[in-house]
Design an enzyme around this catalytic site. Structure first.
Site, PDB file in Angstrom:
ATOM      1  N   HIS A 155       0.844  -1.214   0.000  1.00  0.00           N
ATOM      2  CA  HIS A 155       0.000   0.000   0.000  1.00  0.00           C
ATOM      3  C   HIS A 155       0.874   1.257   0.000  1.00  0.00           C
ATOM      4  O   HIS A 155       0.664   2.181  -0.804  1.00  0.00           O
ATOM      5  CB  HIS A 155      -0.906  -0.034   1.235  1.00  0.00           C
ATOM      6  CG  HIS A 155      -1.720   1.205   1.451  1.00  0.00           C
ATOM      7  ND1 HIS A 155      -3.066   1.275   1.162  1.00  0.00           N
ATOM      8  CD2 HIS A 155      -1.384   2.428   1.936  1.00  0.00           C
ATOM      9  CE1 HIS A 155      -3.514   2.491   1.453  1.00  0.00           C
ATOM     10  NE2 HIS A 155      -2.507   3.204   1.932  1.00  0.00           N
ATOM     11  N   GLU A 156       1.873   1.290   0.871  1.00  0.00           N
ATOM     12  CA  GLU A 156       2.734   2.466   0.957  1.00  0.00           C
ATOM     13  C   GLU A 156       3.686   2.556  -0.246  1.00  0.00           C
ATOM     14  O   GLU A 156       4.007   3.658  -0.710  1.00  0.00           O
ATOM     15  CB  GLU A 156       3.538   2.438   2.266  1.00  0.00           C
ATOM     16  CG  GLU A 156       2.687   2.428   3.528  1.00  0.00           C
ATOM     17  CD  GLU A 156       1.735   3.612   3.617  1.00  0.00           C
ATOM     18  OE1 GLU A 156       2.025   4.674   3.036  1.00  0.00           O
ATOM     19  OE2 GLU A 156       0.674   3.472   4.263  1.00  0.00           O
ATOM     20  N   HIS A 159       2.073   4.425  -3.008  1.00  0.00           N
ATOM     21  CA  HIS A 159       2.205   5.876  -2.789  1.00  0.00           C
ATOM     22  C   HIS A 159       3.573   6.359  -3.256  1.00  0.00           C
ATOM     23  O   HIS A 159       3.702   7.323  -4.005  1.00  0.00           O
ATOM     24  CB  HIS A 159       2.094   6.207  -1.291  1.00  0.00           C
ATOM     25  CG  HIS A 159       0.714   6.214  -0.743  1.00  0.00           C
ATOM     26  ND1 HIS A 159      -0.322   6.896  -1.321  1.00  0.00           N
ATOM     27  CD2 HIS A 159       0.199   5.637   0.379  1.00  0.00           C
ATOM     28  CE1 HIS A 159      -1.422   6.731  -0.592  1.00  0.00           C
ATOM     29  NE2 HIS A 159      -1.126   5.975   0.438  1.00  0.00           N
ATOM     30  N   ASP A 166      -4.754   7.564  -1.344  1.00  0.00           N
ATOM     31  CA  ASP A 166      -5.669   6.704  -0.589  1.00  0.00           C
ATOM     32  C   ASP A 166      -7.089   6.785  -1.127  1.00  0.00           C
ATOM     33  O   ASP A 166      -7.528   7.815  -1.632  1.00  0.00           O
ATOM     34  CB  ASP A 166      -5.664   7.104   0.885  1.00  0.00           C
ATOM     35  CG  ASP A 166      -4.374   6.708   1.585  1.00  0.00           C
ATOM     36  OD1 ASP A 166      -3.854   5.624   1.288  1.00  0.00           O
ATOM     37  OD2 ASP A 166      -3.891   7.491   2.428  1.00  0.00           O
TER      38      ASP A 166
END
Length: 932
Positions: A155-156, A159, A166
């Site tokens: 998830h990170e 980014h 998000d």
């Protein structure tokens, strides 16, 4: 407090460095050169290293499947703090340093808040800065709140690497959906759950249905979405990767464009997979057939700083006062910037090279003074950069046979056709090359050396009054030193004095600095008269004057007094050039100082593409708001452009009030190098948003719905994120490095730049009107004033986005644009919307300048044409069910409650429900479905 101090220094080292200093490369689908740095404040614990390995290994498999067998982690370096014990497995780093770390393992921003996040302040699709994970999270202590660490790491990583955002939004957790229901902000809508207020006192927890807020017409502030533990929906990783079934990013076919998520706001309502698919990583790879190998890990331990100055003394250095200016800057570096404990050597070069000083460890002023005696005194000969570098290699082997991680500070003003011959040797050496280019002819080939070794590239023109050379050396602080040991620049200023022979000013020393405060004055002709007064009006004496180098300096013993220091310099002749530089260090090792870090969004650019200036101001992890931030951009010939940077969430600035101040830069005057310098002043209007959370962080899971019952996680501490603390006055300057621009035309050109895109459009319903607010763009991006606004509306978000010119236009005859960065407001009464079944009005704006150039279409704002339905009775209150009890499952996707009641009560309920439906239909039939 000591722990907090150490925690903070790594973040500040990292600021504004991640996207353009990351060493990550994609090679045959695998990411190489990933750096995970453990903060020195983290107590030594071998389990952290093992858990990092397990996390990345699990993440690699999850990433591979989530990206349709396209990406994985090939090799990862783990940086071990210098204060951890020696271990035979630990090797000396090469280019790897905290400054280049992609992931930071450090204690939390706020005690008890172990939320992982990614520092990300650029546009959609652009790389982030770094990922911050806490030791507790890495050790698996927060899995119930954030999900497995490997999944969260992916998830990170999305980014960080691909610039997606998000798909939840804690500021706007709910919205009015086209289903005419209140929905939780998420992607995809196939993820099921319930909305409840969940409060606990001790071990006793109470659950009740969410009430409607009378102002927003949405659920109240404390309402939370509790996902079902067992799901079948596969998307999305950018919403809540901790759900077992979630193994994909949202794609175009299942992306929730209605939700007010950051992904929709920042990426023009595109799905995360659309953004990822458009990345360079994706374009340069194909899906793999075989599964990838597990990641390979290297354990690297930070050690002492080793630096060799490689200084050009060729004949061209005799012109434009270059040799003396180099010596002035080098003396400032040796006296003030280089940290105690460092090892320093020196090489001079012209057509050959001369070792002037072997490595000396700096432990006192004695070693610093010895190095000062080794600076060059005369300029002559040709230029052989490679010979200078090879001699530096000899110096650097004075302590270790391998020169991995050692630094070379190379200053040159001339071209050298043979410089490219040693690029491969430099690359293989393990050394880091910092390049300071002096004047317009400094060799371009050395840029490649600094880039491939992870070094810094600085530029100083021949305009001595700009003080660029001293600024360049002053910026070369250690990438691994504790922040309390680093020299911070409070002032850097210069003037060419003609008719008025006085240079007067003030410097603010705030309470976060004051130790080892150092004043440096330089001149070009004769020694000026120097006067300096502390905040009490006491005049400072005993400046040391070096007439040969044309500098005077004063070191304030102990900790300098807090307040405004006043200086007055009187030149002895016309056309004198005077400069003053003031540096200091942290006053208290347990209190992080205020810092400024600056950069451009890229290192090279081709006209007429715009660039963006960034400056981040922090005290530790805390952003500083309300500061006056000015950028000075100097061209190859010394011409300077001045820009006021803003943190208003408009134009070039992605997020309002995040401590990152930004502005577009388009005023190119010539080809070649440009340098960036930022000056910051914090006065009575400056404040800290001490507990504001980063915008891009992992979603906190409040709990799960299991068999109809909420199994809650411990609630996070209640914190008022809008709290601001007024700061004392402060001043800082920072060098943002060099960048190179090409293809600038010497001919007159037409208007090339449209107004910037409006990114903060908001709409609210006010009776029969819709009220809009936004920040005004300029004529050229965010400078000047636009000519007109075009506002269009549609009942379909996608139609408005994809066919803006065909949408219904609002009459804006009376709307005259204001100056750039002003607040704009406008209200209008909507007309008919063409869509039969429209439930919302979607609004967007396009700006037009005087040359009829149009901006990109703004972000899309929306208002609902109905009052959304709650999914349960607002008066329902109940304790959290005990084991065996069933909770009504009236979640986001569950439209009815299963009631177990006696027959007579059921009959009454059916009759009442039917009557309500009939009344609603009659009411709706009396108004058009496509307007208010």
């Amino acid at each position: 407090m000591g722990l907090f101090r150490s925690v903070v220094f790594l973040l500040v080292l990292h600021l504004l460095q991640g996207s353009d200093t990351s060493l990550v490369q994609l090679n045959n689908n695998g990411y190489e050169g990933v750096i995970i740095a453990i903060d020195p404040a983290v107590p030594e614990d071998g389990r952290i290293i093992e858990q990092i390995k397990d996390m990345v290994t699990a993440a690699s498999t999850y990433l591979f499947e989530a990206t349709e067998k396209r990406f994985f982690f090939k090799n990862v370096s783990i940086l071990i703090p210098e204060n951890w014990k020696e271990n035979s497995e630990y090797k000396r780093p090469k280019r790897e340093s905290y400054e280049h770390a992609d992931v930071l393992v450090a204690p939390p921003t706020l005690p008890g808040r172990d939320e992982p996040y990614t520092k990300q302040f650029t546009a959609c699709g652009e790389k982030g800065e770094y990922i911050h994970l806490t030791p507790n999270f890495v050790l698996g202590k927060n899995e119930s709140e954030y999900g497995p660490s490997g999944r969260l790491f992916v998830h990170e990583w999305a980014h960080l690497r691909w610039g997606v955002f998000d798909e939840y939004n804690e500021d706007e957790p709910y919205y009015s959906a086209t289903s005419k229901k209140i929905e939780a902000t998420r992607c995809s809508t196939g993820i099921t759950g319930i909305n409840r207020v969940y409060t606990c006192q001790g071990d006793s927890c109470v659950t009740r249905a969410c009430r409607i807020d009378s102002k927003t017409k949405l659920y109240e502030k404390d309402c939370q979405f509790f996902p079902e533990k067992d799901q079948t929906e596969k998307a999305s990783i950018m919403f809540m990767q901790g759900i077992d079934s979630v193994v994909e990013f949202c794609k175009e076919n299942n992306h929730n464009r209605e939700a007010p998520s950051l992904q929709n706001k920042m990426c023009n309502s595109r799905s995360t997979w659309e953004v990822i698919s458009n990345s360079e990583d994706f374009k340069n790879t194909a899906s793999m057939v075989e599964p990838p190998p597990p990641p390979v890990f290297s354990l690297l331990k930070i050690s002492q700083r080793i630096v060799c100055l490689v200084l050009d003394k060729s004949g061209s250095m005799g012109g434009s006062n270059r040799l003396n200016r180099m010596n002035q800057a080098a003396k400032h570096f040796l006296m003030q910037t280089i940290e105690n404990g460092s090892w320093v050597g020196m090489v001079h070069f012209d057509s050959t090279a001369y070792i002037k000083s072997k490595l000396i460890q700096i432990t006192s002023s004695n070693e610093r003074n010895k190095l000062l005696e080794s600076l060059p005194t005369a300029a002559s000969g040709g230029t052989s950069i490679c010979r200078g570098i090879k001699s530096a290699f000899q110096v650097l082997t004075g302590i270790y046979p391998q020169i991995d991680g050692s630094e070379i500070v190379l200053l040159t003003d001339g071209e050298d056709n043979s410089a490219g011959s040693c690029v491969d040797e430099v690359k293989q050496s393990g050394a880091i090359i910092h390049f300071i280019a002096l004047g317009p002819s400094a060799d371009q080939a050395v840029i490649e050396m600094s880039t491939i070794t992870g070094g810094k590239h600085k530029y100083a023109s021949d305009e001595a009054a700009n003080n660029g050379l001293i600024d360049a050396f002053a910026a070369l602080v250690s990438g691994n030193a504790d922040l309390s040991q680093q020299s911070l620049q409070l002032e850097s200023k210069g003037l060419t004095l003609n008719n008025n022979l006085w240079m007067n000013g003030t410097v603010i020393i705030d309470s976060t600095v004051g130790k080892d405060t150092f004043f440096l004055v330089t001149w070009n002709g004769q020694s000026p008269t120097i006067s300096l007064w502390d905040p009490n009006g006491t005049q400072m004496e005993n400046f040391t004057v070096d007439t040969d180098s044309k500098i005077a300096y004063l070191s304030i013993p102990g900790t300098a007094k807090v307040g405004v220091w006043t200086y007055s310099l009187q030149a002895k002749q016309n056309s004198e050039i005077l400069t003053i530089t003031v540096n200091s260090r942290a006053a208290n090792s347990s209190v992080p100082p205020i810092t400024v870090n600056a950069k451009m969004n890229k290192d090279t650019n081709s006209f007429p593409s715009p660039m963006i200036v960034y400056a981040e101001i922090l005290q530790g992890f805390v952003p500083i708001l309300g500061a006056n931030v000015t950028a000075f951009i100097e061209s190859n010939s010394g011409k300077t452009e001045v820009l006021q940077l803003l943190d208003n969430g408009a134009g070039a600035d992605s997020f309002k009030n995040d401590g990152v101040y930004s502005r577009y830069f388009t005023a190119y005057s010539e080809n070649g190098r440009y340098s960036l310098k930022v000056r910051v002043h914090g006065g009575t209007n400056a404040a800290t948003r001490s507990i504001r959370h980063p915008a891009n962080r992992a979603a906190y899971i409040p709990g799960w719905v299991v068999d109809g019952k909420i199994e809650g996680n411990p609630p996070r501490p209640k914190i008022d994120e809008d709290t601001q603390t007024t700061l004392e006055s402060f001043s800082r300057t920072a060098s943002g490095g060099a960048f190179v621009v090409s293809n600038v035309s010497n001919l007159p050109l037409p208007d090339l730049y449209p107004p910037s895109q409006i990114t903060d459009l908001e709409a609210t319903r006010d009776g029969d009107n819709i009220s809009l607010t936004w920040t005004a763009p300029g004529d050229d991006f965010d400078v000047g004033k636009a000519q007109q606004y075009i506002i269009r509306i549609n009942g379909s978000l996608l139609d408005l986005r994809d066919n803006f010119d065909d949408a219904l236009q609002v009459n804006t005859t009376d709307l005259l644009p204001k100056e750039a960065n002003s607040e704009e407001t406008f209200a209008f009464k909507p007309g008919n919307i063409s869509e039969e079944n429209a439930t919302h009005i979607f609004i967007a704006i396009q700006s037009v300048d005087k040359s009829n150039l149009t901006s990109k279409v703004s972000n899309i704002a929306q208002v609902a044409l109905f009052i959304p339905e709650a999914d349960s009775s607002p008066d329902e209150t109940q304790p959290n069910p005990s084991p065996g009890e069933n909770l009504p499952n009236s979640g986001v996707s569950i439209s009815s409650l299963v009631l177990s009641v006696v027959g007579s009560v059921a009959l009454v309920s059916i009759i009442l429900s039917t009557a309500v439906c009939i009344l609603n239909k009659k009411k709706n039939s009396r108004r058009p479905r496509t307007e208010f």
